[in-house]
Design an enzyme around this catalytic site. Sequence first.
Site, PDB file in Angstrom:
ATOM      1  N   ASP A 113       0.838  -1.197   0.000  1.00 36.60           N
ATOM      2  CA  ASP A 113       0.000   0.000   0.000  1.00 36.60           C
ATOM      3  C   ASP A 113       0.880   1.256   0.000  1.00 36.60           C
ATOM      4  OD1 ASP A 113      -2.523  -1.613   0.640  1.00 36.60           O
ATOM      5  OD2 ASP A 113      -1.221  -2.103   2.330  1.00 36.60           O
ATOM      6  N   GLU A 148       2.137  -6.507  -5.214  1.00 35.82           N
ATOM      7  CA  GLU A 148       1.814  -5.661  -6.369  1.00 35.82           C
ATOM      8  C   GLU A 148       3.026  -4.860  -6.868  1.00 35.82           C
ATOM      9  OE1 GLU A 148      -1.990  -3.790  -6.357  1.00 35.82           O
ATOM     10  OE2 GLU A 148      -1.266  -2.035  -7.441  1.00 35.82           O
TER      11      GLU A 148
HETATM   12  O1  TRH Z   1       4.577  -6.166   0.758  1.00 38.50           O
HETATM   13  P1  TRH Z   1       3.616  -6.702  -0.218  1.00 38.50           P
HETATM   14  O2  TRH Z   1       3.154  -8.054   0.003  1.00 38.50           O
HETATM   15  O3  TRH Z   1       2.428  -5.721  -0.283  1.00 38.50           O
HETATM   16  C1  TRH Z   1       1.078  -5.840  -0.563  1.00 38.50           C
HETATM   17  C2  TRH Z   1       0.258  -5.687   0.667  1.00 38.50           C
HETATM   18  O4  TRH Z   1       0.145  -6.924   1.301  1.00 38.50           O
HETATM   19  C3  TRH Z   1      -1.052  -5.135   0.297  1.00 38.50           C
HETATM   20  O5  TRH Z   1      -1.939  -5.077   1.375  1.00 38.50           O
HETATM   21  C4  TRH Z   1      -1.628  -5.945  -0.819  1.00 38.50           C
HETATM   22  O6  TRH Z   1      -2.742  -5.321  -1.203  1.00 38.50           O
HETATM   23  C5  TRH Z   1      -0.670  -5.976  -1.960  1.00 38.50           C
HETATM   24  O7  TRH Z   1       0.550  -6.552  -1.541  1.00 38.50           O
HETATM   25  C6  TRH Z   1      -1.186  -6.715  -3.153  1.00 38.50           C
HETATM   26  O8  TRH Z   1       4.253  -6.649  -1.715  1.00 38.50           O
HETATM   27  P2  TRH Z   1       4.576  -5.449  -2.708  1.00 38.50           P
HETATM   28  O9  TRH Z   1       3.334  -4.864  -3.256  1.00 38.50           O
HETATM   29  O10 TRH Z   1       5.518  -5.983  -3.654  1.00 38.50           O
HETATM   30  O11 TRH Z   1       5.280  -4.339  -1.834  1.00 38.50           O
HETATM   31  C7  TRH Z   1       6.571  -4.470  -1.353  1.00 38.50           C
HETATM   32  C8  TRH Z   1       7.275  -3.148  -1.375  1.00 38.50           C
HETATM   33  O12 TRH Z   1       8.483  -3.240  -0.642  1.00 38.50           O
HETATM   34  C9  TRH Z   1       7.654  -2.698  -2.785  1.00 38.50           C
HETATM   35  O13 TRH Z   1       7.449  -1.312  -2.914  1.00 38.50           O
HETATM   36  C10 TRH Z   1       9.129  -3.003  -2.866  1.00 38.50           C
HETATM   37  C11 TRH Z   1       9.549  -2.768  -1.447  1.00 38.50           C
HETATM   38  N1  TRH Z   1      10.808  -3.417  -1.025  1.00 38.50           N
HETATM   39  C12 TRH Z   1      11.852  -2.611  -0.625  1.00 38.50           C
HETATM   40  O14 TRH Z   1      11.752  -1.369  -0.671  1.00 38.50           O
HETATM   41  N2  TRH Z   1      12.996  -3.209  -0.186  1.00 38.50           N
HETATM   42  C13 TRH Z   1      13.152  -4.555  -0.136  1.00 38.50           C
HETATM   43  O15 TRH Z   1      14.230  -5.034   0.273  1.00 38.50           O
HETATM   44  C14 TRH Z   1      12.074  -5.363  -0.574  1.00 38.50           C
HETATM   45  C15 TRH Z   1      12.221  -6.855  -0.550  1.00 38.50           C
HETATM   46  C16 TRH Z   1      10.910  -4.767  -1.002  1.00 38.50           C
END
Ligand code: TRH
Length: 377
Positions: free
Chosen positions: A17, A273
């Site tokens: 989010d 996402e």
């Molecule tokens: O963390 P996520 O699983 O996020 C979401 C939430 O669960 C949300 O509620 C749901 O609706 C959505 O998934 C579908 O996965 P996502 O979307 O990939 O977000 C992770 C974020 O973290 C992304 O912006 C990348 C960042 N990130 C970093 O900045 N550093 C890191 O080392 C890693 C592994 C990720």
Amino acid sequence: MKVDWDIFCKVVDNYGDIGVTWRLARQLVAEHHCAIRLWVDDLRAFERLCPELDINAARQWQHGVEVCHWPTDWQPADAADVVIAAFACQLPSAYMEAMAAREKAPLWMNLDYLSAEDWIIGCHGLPSVKYKQVQKYFFFPGFQVGTGGLLRERGLLERREQFQHSTEAQHEFLQGLGVDRTDGARLISLFAYENVGLADWLDVMAGDAHATHLLVPEGRILGDVERWLGVDGLSVGALQVRGALTVQVLPFVRQDQYDLLLWSCDFNAVRGEDSFVRAQWAARPMLWHIYQQEEDVHLDKLEAFLTLYTAGLSPAAKAALVGLWRAWNTGAGMAEAWVATQEHWPELQKHAQAWCLEQASQADLASALVQFYLNWI
Ligand code: TRH
């Protein structure tokens, strides 16, 4: 005159989010010169992506964005020209009143979750509910023409290409994380939710003739990694070798650095996402752990994406990739599926590049939002 935008983000769980809204906010400032206030209810989750954030500040500036803590006891604030409720979050009622009290009603949009399902093309841009005279609209990100597109910063692909062509830049980045890439080893990043299918995958990589170096940023999958290794309390920097497989725990890096990690790896396992989209811009073969929803509705979303993504693949490569993604998302059959995928590696590499270019030929989500606003006024 700058157009004022308010983006509201409720952190439901994890980082998606805030990951999406923070990326969007920065891009609207940097590329469209908008004045952005980003209202976030959980600054701790935000801090993981942007470590310089002051989690105790009610208001602060970060990268040109006015970051505001969205408190439970909402204090009166003027409504902006454009209001985005991310992922259908409910705005404070006093803020809705402020929207309705404006001389000219703001453009109010619900930025929805990303999906490859066909129905979103028909719903994107449609009017939703009204509050007094303020009309809300649906805005759906997506992969197909007729959707709101994907977040993609200007020059992103060029920066990625430069980085991927520079062994020096990659070496320097990986060294900064303490990664000494084993010669000739395939580099894989692993960002996923808990997954019972992991053990099978690690087994087959450990027994492979080809070396693999697996990089695991701290997070939810680490428990499964520990169980497989038979060790407790793995922390950042931990490095374990089992057969042909080296497993290394990385810190959770800041959001802009995460791109570099994806660009450095030969294969990326991503989730949710935002990381899912970033892996597509990395133009390397990938694996998606989709966010689970009730009654398995996420599996329909998975199939919808697979239908689009695999359209240009040969039948055999398509079967292998679909098998791998289904195995990962059901937690069964990863070993066979991984072996089958290896047979189509060159085709999958080429395909990842072609898919990336195809997606990049569409308008990016931030530009599409701005265009939506311009059409609306
Ligand atoms: O963390 P996520 O699983 O996020 C979401 C939430 O669960 C949300 O509620 C749901 O609706 C959505 O998934 C579908 O996965 P996502 O979307 O990939 O977000 C992770 C974020 O973290 C992304 O912006 C990348 C960042 N990130 C970093 O900045 N550093 C890191 O080392 C890693 C592994 C990720």
